[in-house]
Design an enzyme around this catalytic site. Structure first.
Site, short mmCIF file in Angstrom:
data_model
loop_
_atom_site.label_atom_id
_atom_site.label_comp_id
_atom_site.label_asym_id
_atom_site.label_seq_id
_atom_site.Cartn_x
_atom_site.Cartn_y
_atom_site.Cartn_z
N ASP A 30 0.85 -1.19 0.00
CA ASP A 30 0.00 0.00 0.00
C ASP A 30 0.88 1.24 0.00
OD1 ASP A 30 -3.26 0.15 0.88
OD2 ASP A 30 -2.13 2.04 0.95
N LYS A 35 -0.47 2.61 7.45
CA LYS A 35 -1.27 1.39 7.39
C LYS A 35 -0.38 0.15 7.40
CE LYS A 35 -5.40 1.14 4.91
NZ LYS A 35 -6.21 1.08 3.70
N ARG A 154 -19.05 -9.02 0.46
CA ARG A 154 -19.76 -7.96 1.21
C ARG A 154 -18.97 -7.66 2.47
NH1 ARG A 154 -24.67 -11.45 2.56
NH2 ARG A 154 -22.95 -12.93 2.39
N GLU A 155 -18.93 -6.40 2.85
CA GLU A 155 -18.28 -6.04 4.11
C GLU A 155 -19.07 -6.68 5.24
OE1 GLU A 155 -17.61 -1.81 4.38
OE2 GLU A 155 -16.69 -1.79 2.40
N LYS A 207 -19.79 -7.31 -13.04
CA LYS A 207 -19.66 -6.70 -11.71
C LYS A 207 -20.64 -5.53 -11.56
CE LYS A 207 -18.33 -5.40 -7.77
NZ LYS A 207 -18.70 -6.14 -6.59
N ASN A 211 -24.16 -5.29 -9.17
CA ASN A 211 -24.41 -4.26 -8.15
C ASN A 211 -25.63 -3.42 -8.51
OD1 ASN A 211 -22.40 -5.09 -6.48
ND2 ASN A 211 -21.10 -3.29 -6.68
N CYS A 263 -19.96 0.99 -2.32
CA CYS A 263 -20.08 0.43 -3.67
C CYS A 263 -21.37 0.71 -4.43
CB CYS A 263 -19.77 -1.05 -3.62
SG CYS A 263 -18.04 -1.29 -3.18
N LYS A 324 -24.18 -0.47 7.39
CA LYS A 324 -24.74 -1.80 7.63
C LYS A 324 -24.02 -2.39 8.83
CE LYS A 324 -22.93 -5.27 5.21
NZ LYS A 324 -22.55 -6.15 4.09
N ARG A 331 -18.97 5.06 4.73
CA ARG A 331 -19.14 5.66 3.40
C ARG A 331 -20.61 5.59 2.95
NH1 ARG A 331 -13.95 3.06 0.30
NH2 ARG A 331 -14.35 1.32 1.71
P1 NAD Z 1 -10.15 0.94 0.11
O1 NAD Z 1 -10.25 2.39 -0.08
O2 NAD Z 1 -10.55 0.32 1.40
O3 NAD Z 1 -8.63 0.46 -0.17
C1 NAD Z 1 -7.88 0.88 -1.26
C2 NAD Z 1 -6.41 0.93 -0.84
O4 NAD Z 1 -5.60 1.17 -1.98
C3 NAD Z 1 -6.07 2.04 0.16
O5 NAD Z 1 -5.48 1.47 1.32
C4 NAD Z 1 -5.10 2.95 -0.59
O6 NAD Z 1 -4.12 3.54 0.24
C5 NAD Z 1 -4.47 1.96 -1.56
N1 NAD Z 1 -3.83 2.57 -2.72
C6 NAD Z 1 -4.21 3.61 -3.47
N2 NAD Z 1 -3.32 3.85 -4.46
C7 NAD Z 1 -2.33 2.93 -4.33
C8 NAD Z 1 -1.14 2.65 -5.06
N3 NAD Z 1 -0.77 3.36 -6.10
N4 NAD Z 1 -0.39 1.62 -4.64
C9 NAD Z 1 -0.74 0.88 -3.57
N5 NAD Z 1 -1.85 1.10 -2.83
C10 NAD Z 1 -2.66 2.10 -3.22
O7 NAD Z 1 -10.97 0.30 -1.09
P2 NAD Z 1 -11.82 -1.06 -1.10
O8 NAD Z 1 -13.10 -0.85 -0.40
O9 NAD Z 1 -10.95 -2.19 -0.73
O10 NAD Z 1 -12.18 -1.15 -2.66
C11 NAD Z 1 -11.19 -1.41 -3.63
C12 NAD Z 1 -11.88 -1.73 -4.95
O11 NAD Z 1 -12.64 -2.93 -4.81
C13 NAD Z 1 -12.88 -0.67 -5.44
O12 NAD Z 1 -12.85 -0.64 -6.84
C14 NAD Z 1 -14.22 -1.20 -4.97
O13 NAD Z 1 -15.29 -0.75 -5.77
C15 NAD Z 1 -14.02 -2.70 -5.13
N6 NAD Z 1 -14.84 -3.54 -4.24
C16 NAD Z 1 -14.98 -3.19 -2.92
C17 NAD Z 1 -15.73 -4.02 -2.07
C18 NAD Z 1 -15.94 -3.67 -0.62
O14 NAD Z 1 -16.70 -4.37 0.04
N7 NAD Z 1 -15.32 -2.64 -0.07
C19 NAD Z 1 -16.28 -5.20 -2.57
C20 NAD Z 1 -16.08 -5.52 -3.92
C21 NAD Z 1 -15.34 -4.69 -4.74
C1 UGA Z 2 -22.20 -4.92 -1.88
C2 UGA Z 2 -22.54 -6.24 -2.58
O1 UGA Z 2 -23.50 -6.98 -1.80
C3 UGA Z 2 -21.29 -7.10 -2.79
O2 UGA Z 2 -21.64 -8.27 -3.52
C4 UGA Z 2 -20.27 -6.27 -3.58
O3 UGA Z 2 -19.06 -7.00 -3.72
C5 UGA Z 2 -19.97 -4.98 -2.85
O4 UGA Z 2 -21.21 -4.24 -2.66
C6 UGA Z 2 -19.06 -4.11 -3.66
O5 UGA Z 2 -19.10 -4.13 -4.86
O6 UGA Z 2 -18.31 -3.42 -3.00
P1 UGA Z 2 -21.67 -4.18 0.63
O7 UGA Z 2 -21.72 -2.80 0.10
O8 UGA Z 2 -20.57 -4.59 1.52
O9 UGA Z 2 -21.69 -5.24 -0.59
O10 UGA Z 2 -23.00 -4.43 1.47
P2 UGA Z 2 -24.45 -5.05 1.20
O11 UGA Z 2 -24.69 -6.11 2.18
O12 UGA Z 2 -24.68 -5.37 -0.21
O13 UGA Z 2 -25.36 -3.80 1.59
C7 UGA Z 2 -25.35 -2.61 0.82
C8 UGA Z 2 -26.42 -1.67 1.30
O14 UGA Z 2 -27.72 -2.18 1.01
C9 UGA Z 2 -26.40 -1.44 2.82
O15 UGA Z 2 -26.67 -0.09 3.08
C10 UGA Z 2 -27.50 -2.34 3.34
O16 UGA Z 2 -28.04 -1.89 4.55
C11 UGA Z 2 -28.49 -2.23 2.20
N1 UGA Z 2 -29.41 -3.39 2.11
C12 UGA Z 2 -28.95 -4.61 1.79
C13 UGA Z 2 -30.78 -3.19 2.34
O17 UGA Z 2 -31.23 -2.07 2.65
N2 UGA Z 2 -31.62 -4.27 2.22
C14 UGA Z 2 -31.18 -5.51 1.89
O18 UGA Z 2 -32.02 -6.43 1.81
C15 UGA Z 2 -29.82 -5.68 1.67
#
Ligand code: NAD
Ligand code: UGA
Length: 431
Positions: A30, A35, A154-155, A207, A211, A263, A324, A331
């Protein structure tokens, strides 16, 4: 396999630690030095159930490392995962690919042997082509493949989602990287999940379409909930009755305060922008975005009604503020719109969230409390905002210690009938 994960956020840390748990050697890198230093000290940058144990175990075994030396980590690895953020550009509503492009440029300068470059970040259709173009300078010819492997975790459920995914999508038109990825995912795809090999562009669009569809499902049930409120019908019965049809399914039909998180809000917007570029009108997704963005106004109107339009000096307690349960992520949380409104109206807000205090709220009239008990006492209105398990069986009368107060349950955690029997002034969503 030797893996380098670039970007150690929610996706990078979870993927990196899970791949190391499967026996691979993983370096998570990173640009955020603090971090990485903290991770090397065993301090977690995010709250994700099960992640700390997984990281500590694999770190101890030497299979998982953390570094800010991106160049040497790339050189040491066979598979490079791009897991950096792709936030929305608020002016253009496009996915901001600045971080992805930066990473592609670093990879370009550090290709010492053949590598599979995997985009796990959520990126618009044709981003793979652009990454390939950046890396494909003369000295790198035939030394790499860029493929798409979108992440669906999902988170709050991330570890489980990683080990038991419904599907693993791999987008590439080449045989070699597909074989490598199939091998990497073998322990997971053996467990019933499907391995779906498709083109790179299809994987990118799968993807966003997924979503977009899930956001649509949630928004649909929220609007039906509005109708239920007016017609005195219980939304939970409607969702159950609909969900029994396997074509519909009961998941993601929970009515609530609107979808938030890092997301759905950004990906629905980026999807519409991509479609516009291709001169296609995604009218359904556009309405979903509009409906979800105005949902807080509807909730505010209900709060005003519950409080007979008298908000000034009222004590409001928020149970949960994250978007959630199971995450510390704020966010696009609906609380970020509702709480400032209440403060503007002269309320005093106290909140408790199991994931700890938040830096998002900087006002003397909003206070973090270390427990449910502390947050509830003396409240005029309790707002159950996030569906954390510990909020599911509360004795409100004992907690509030006041004769007259109301409860607004945005997650339908309680039975209206039981609350009525307990003489509680209870309101919920779509019931
Ligand atoms: P995040 O913001 O939590 O993490 C991203 C990290 O990348 C940060 O720690 C940042 O410092 C680092 N970074 C930025 N530029 C960099 C570089 N040049 N070299 C090395 N590190 C660098 O993001 P996230 O939530 O993990 O999401 C990442 C991607 O995955 C996004 O495109 C998001 O849409 C996708 N995604 C997220 C989730 C989720 O649940 N959060 C689920 C599916 C997909
Ligand atoms: C979501 C998708 O579920 C993942 O599959 C995907 O990988 C991710 O986005 C991503 O692309 O980052 P996440 O955002 O972690 O995951 O959480 P969700 O469980 O999907 O919930 C998203 C939002 O919808 C929350 O605000 C939640 O409260 C709401 N939600 C979800 C509802 O209001 N009702 C439902 O029945 C489900």
């Amino acid at each position: 396999m030797k893996i380098c994960i670039i970007g150690s956020g929610y996706v990078g840390l979870v993927s990196g630690s899970c791949f190391s748990e499967l026996g691979n050697n993983v370096i998570c890198v990173d640009v955020n030095k603090e971090k990485i230093n903290n991770l090397n000290k065993g301090l977690m940058p995010i709250y994700e159930p099960g992640l700390e144990e997984l990281i500590k175990r694999n770190y101890k075994q030497g299979r998982l490392k953390f570094s800010f030396d991106i160049s040497s980590s790339i050189k040491k690895s066979d598979i490079i995962f791009i897991c950096v953020g792709t936030p929305i550009n608020k002016k253009t509503n496009q996915a901001n690919l600045r971080y992805v492009n930066n990473v592609a440029n670093i990879i370009k300068n550090n290709l010492n042997k053949y590598k599979v470059i995997v985009t796990k970040s959520t990126v618009p259709v044709t981003t793979g082509d652009k990454i390939e173009k950046i890396i494909n300078i003369k000295k790198n010819k035939n030394k790499f493949d860029v493929i798409s492997n979108p992440e669906f975790l999902r988170e709050g459920e991330a570890i489980r989602d990683f080990f038991y995914p419904d599907r693993v999508v791999i987008g590439t038109n080449s045989k070699k990287p597909n074989t490598i990825m199939k091998n990497l995912y073998l322990p997971i795809i053996k467990k019933k999940s499907r391995y779906f090999h498709t083109s790179r562009k299809s994987a990118e669009l799968i993807k966003y379409a997924s979503n977009g569809f899930l956001a649509t499902k949630i928004t649909f049930i929220n609007e039906i909930a509005n109708l239920c409120e007016k017609s005195n019908i219980d939304i939970k019965e409607i969702a159950t009755g609909m969900g029994l049809d396997e074509r519909i399914g009961d998941r993601f039909l929970r009515a609530g305060p609107g979808y938030g998180g890092s997301c759905f809000p950004k990906d629905t917007k980026a999807l519409v922008t991509t479609a516009n570029k291709f001169k296609t009108n995604l009218s359904i997704v556009k309405s979903v975005i509009k409906s979800n963005e105005s949902r807080y106004k509807f909730l505010i109107a209900r709060i005003n009604k519950i409080m007979s339009n008298k908000l000034n000096n009222k004590k409001i307690c928020f149970l949960g503020v994250t978007f959630k349960a199971g995450t510390d992520d704020m966010r696009e949380s609906p609380s970020l719109k509702i709480i400032p409104y209440l403060i503007r109206k002269g309320c005093k807000v106290r909140y408790y969230d199991p994931s700890g205090p938040k830096s998002n709220f900087k006002n003397n009239n909003i206070k973090y409390c270390p427990s449910t008990k502390d947050a509830c006492v003396g409240a005029d209105l309790l707002i159950v905002h996030t569906e954390w398990n510990e909020f599911k069986q509360l004795n409100f009368k004992t907690l509030v210690k006041k004769k007259i107060f109301s409860i607004f349950d945005l997650r339908n955690l309680y039975s209206p009938l039981k609350m009525k029997k307990s003489s509680l002034n209870y309101f919920s969503i779509g019931r």
